[in-house]
Scaffold this active site. Sequence first.
Site, PDB file in Angstrom:
ATOM      1  N   GLY A  10       7.580   3.712  10.017  1.00 32.93           N
ATOM      2  CA  GLY A  10       7.949   4.140  11.352  1.00 32.93           C
ATOM      3  C   GLY A  10       7.447   3.598  12.503  1.00 32.93           C
ATOM      4  O   GLY A  10       6.186   3.086  12.370  1.00 32.93           O
ATOM      5  N   ASP A 126       0.679   9.612  13.224  1.00 30.99           N
ATOM      6  CA  ASP A 126       0.150  10.615  12.381  1.00 30.99           C
ATOM      7  C   ASP A 126      -1.288  10.777  12.454  1.00 30.99           C
ATOM      8  O   ASP A 126      -1.958  11.888  12.123  1.00 30.99           O
ATOM      9  CB  ASP A 126       0.387  11.073  10.866  1.00 30.99           C
ATOM     10  CG  ASP A 126       2.263  10.865  10.845  1.00 30.99           C
ATOM     11  OD1 ASP A 126       2.729  11.034  11.882  1.00 30.99           O
ATOM     12  OD2 ASP A 126       2.763  10.487   9.863  1.00 30.99           O
ATOM     13  N   MET A 168       5.667  16.430  14.730  1.00 34.14           N
ATOM     14  CA  MET A 168       5.250  15.475  13.405  1.00 34.14           C
ATOM     15  C   MET A 168       4.001  15.336  12.772  1.00 34.14           C
ATOM     16  O   MET A 168       2.984  15.949  13.568  1.00 34.14           O
ATOM     17  CB  MET A 168       6.015  14.190  13.779  1.00 34.14           C
ATOM     18  CG  MET A 168       7.446  14.102  13.895  1.00 34.14           C
ATOM     19  SD  MET A 168       7.858  12.032  14.036  1.00 34.14           S
ATOM     20  CE  MET A 168       9.520  12.220  13.655  1.00 34.14           C
ATOM     21  N   ARG A 272      12.982  31.451  19.621  1.00 34.03           N
ATOM     22  CA  ARG A 272      13.552  30.261  19.759  1.00 34.03           C
ATOM     23  C   ARG A 272      12.780  29.003  18.893  1.00 34.03           C
ATOM     24  O   ARG A 272      11.543  29.224  18.945  1.00 34.03           O
ATOM     25  CB  ARG A 272      13.994  29.520  21.135  1.00 34.03           C
ATOM     26  CG  ARG A 272      15.005  30.418  21.964  1.00 34.03           C
ATOM     27  CD  ARG A 272      16.277  30.367  21.335  1.00 34.03           C
ATOM     28  NE  ARG A 272      17.355  31.018  22.183  1.00 34.03           N
ATOM     29  CZ  ARG A 272      17.832  32.592  21.830  1.00 34.03           C
ATOM     30  NH1 ARG A 272      17.053  33.089  21.045  1.00 34.03           N
ATOM     31  NH2 ARG A 272      18.633  32.923  22.720  1.00 34.03           N
ATOM     32  N   GLN A 280       8.765  11.983  20.061  1.00 35.50           N
ATOM     33  CA  GLN A 280       7.234  11.633  19.803  1.00 35.50           C
ATOM     34  C   GLN A 280       6.836  10.315  19.649  1.00 35.50           C
ATOM     35  O   GLN A 280       5.643   9.981  19.707  1.00 35.50           O
ATOM     36  CB  GLN A 280       6.508  12.628  18.755  1.00 35.50           C
ATOM     37  CG  GLN A 280       6.684  14.071  19.087  1.00 35.50           C
ATOM     38  CD  GLN A 280       6.597  14.959  17.904  1.00 35.50           C
ATOM     39  OE1 GLN A 280       5.468  15.422  17.650  1.00 35.50           O
ATOM     40  NE2 GLN A 280       7.520  15.140  17.044  1.00 35.50           N
TER      41      GLN A 280
HETATM   42  O1  F6P Z   1       4.886   8.688   9.823  1.00 35.19           O
HETATM   43  C1  F6P Z   1       5.437   8.799  11.172  1.00 35.19           C
HETATM   44  C2  F6P Z   1       6.426   9.822  11.063  1.00 35.19           C
HETATM   45  O2  F6P Z   1       6.870   9.890  12.418  1.00 35.19           O
HETATM   46  C3  F6P Z   1       6.174  11.105  10.562  1.00 35.19           C
HETATM   47  O3  F6P Z   1       5.434  11.826  11.385  1.00 35.19           O
HETATM   48  C4  F6P Z   1       7.579  11.794  10.199  1.00 35.19           C
HETATM   49  O4  F6P Z   1       7.384  12.728   9.148  1.00 35.19           O
HETATM   50  C5  F6P Z   1       8.249  10.487   9.529  1.00 35.19           C
HETATM   51  O5  F6P Z   1       7.526   9.493  10.108  1.00 35.19           O
HETATM   52  C6  F6P Z   1       9.649  10.531   9.867  1.00 35.19           C
HETATM   53  O6  F6P Z   1      10.353   9.449   9.355  1.00 35.19           O
HETATM   54  P1  F6P Z   1      11.700   8.788   9.760  1.00 35.19           P
HETATM   55  O7  F6P Z   1      11.459   8.085  11.093  1.00 35.19           O
HETATM   56  O8  F6P Z   1      11.731   7.896   8.677  1.00 35.19           O
HETATM   57  O9  F6P Z   1      12.471   9.775   9.977  1.00 35.19           O
END
Ligand code: F6P
Length: 348
Positions: A10, A126, A168, A272, A280
């Site tokens: 990511g 993360d 996240m 909600r 993020q």
């Molecule tokens: O590892 C970074 C992260 O943003 C996580 O917090 C999240 O679960 C994941 O990547 C989302 O992945 P993608 O961008 O493949 O949807």
Amino acid sequence: MKIGVLTGGGDCPGLNAVIRAIVRVSLKLGHETVGFRNGWKGLLENHSMPLGREEVRGILHRGGTILGTSRTNPYRVEEGEQKLLQTLESNGIDALIPIGGEDTLGVAVKLANAGVKLVGVPKTIDNDLMGTDFTFGFDTAVNIAMEAIDRLHTTAESHNRVIVVEVMGRHAGWITWYAGIAGGGDAILVPEHPFSVEEVCARIKRRHDKGNNFSIVVVSEGSKVATDSARDEDGSYVLSSMKKDAFGHVMLGGVSKVLAEEIEDRLGYEARHTVLGHVQRGGSPSAFDRVLGTRFGVRAAELADEGRFGRMVAVQGNAIVDVDINNISGGIKELDQALYKVAEYFLD
Ligand code: F6P
């Protein structure tokens, strides 16, 4: 020496700061740098780009990565490792600097064991990588989530609502905890501490019984939640989908919706949910992340220059150090128990 650079997994604010630092320092030390596009995919497909002084001009403040990224797993591709090695050889690469998280650096470990000279740079919003106190991108993500929580406060208060905000972080509660504490969340729910719907409702009810008319619940996307009657030892994930990525990780998401519905049904308070999602990860890195990314990039280039391979740069205390890259295989770095205790003092 010719140094190859790639960004995988990511994207993350601060990646461009790392790339810029690697290039600037390598040039100063008399080396050439080349970029591979879109993570390991670029090495599989021999897709490179020049990476010199010009290419890294004006990128320090930019989010994302000028090299592109992907979650491509070369070990899921037929003869993947061989293709990577061929690309390195045909491009005359002497050393590789992969910038990535658990998955990207997991591939790097295998390549290092296959004889590739490399230095890893840890990256993830993360903050769940072993061997380093912090990863760049985390601070930016926390600040974005904190600002969102600030904004949700005013609308929740105006409408007398409970708002559940989903953050996240995969299976670690770092972003949730930091943003929850900084934003004054009324409940901070992290994967490291499975919880039941009953517990959360009881907590919110206590708060409202004391005269509060709204609540903000901050919950990690990877939280384990169940009802008391359905609760097994570990709780269970709430997922909106069972789809997996190329590294076999379930794509998380959906816990906030379920929780908001349960709260409204059980307590009768209007509720909600908001999923912060990829917001993020987007946009400009914070000053902290630009500085950390720069320090990581500088040290990675220095290690390559010194011929110290099979290492990963890291920050411990306020010192930039290097650790054995095999550390990455030791599982995730969970939220500190001591930090979790801090949050407990602020619960109703
Ligand atoms: O590892 C970074 C992260 O943003 C996580 O917090 C999240 O679960 C994941 O990547 C989302 O992945 P993608 O961008 O493949 O949807």
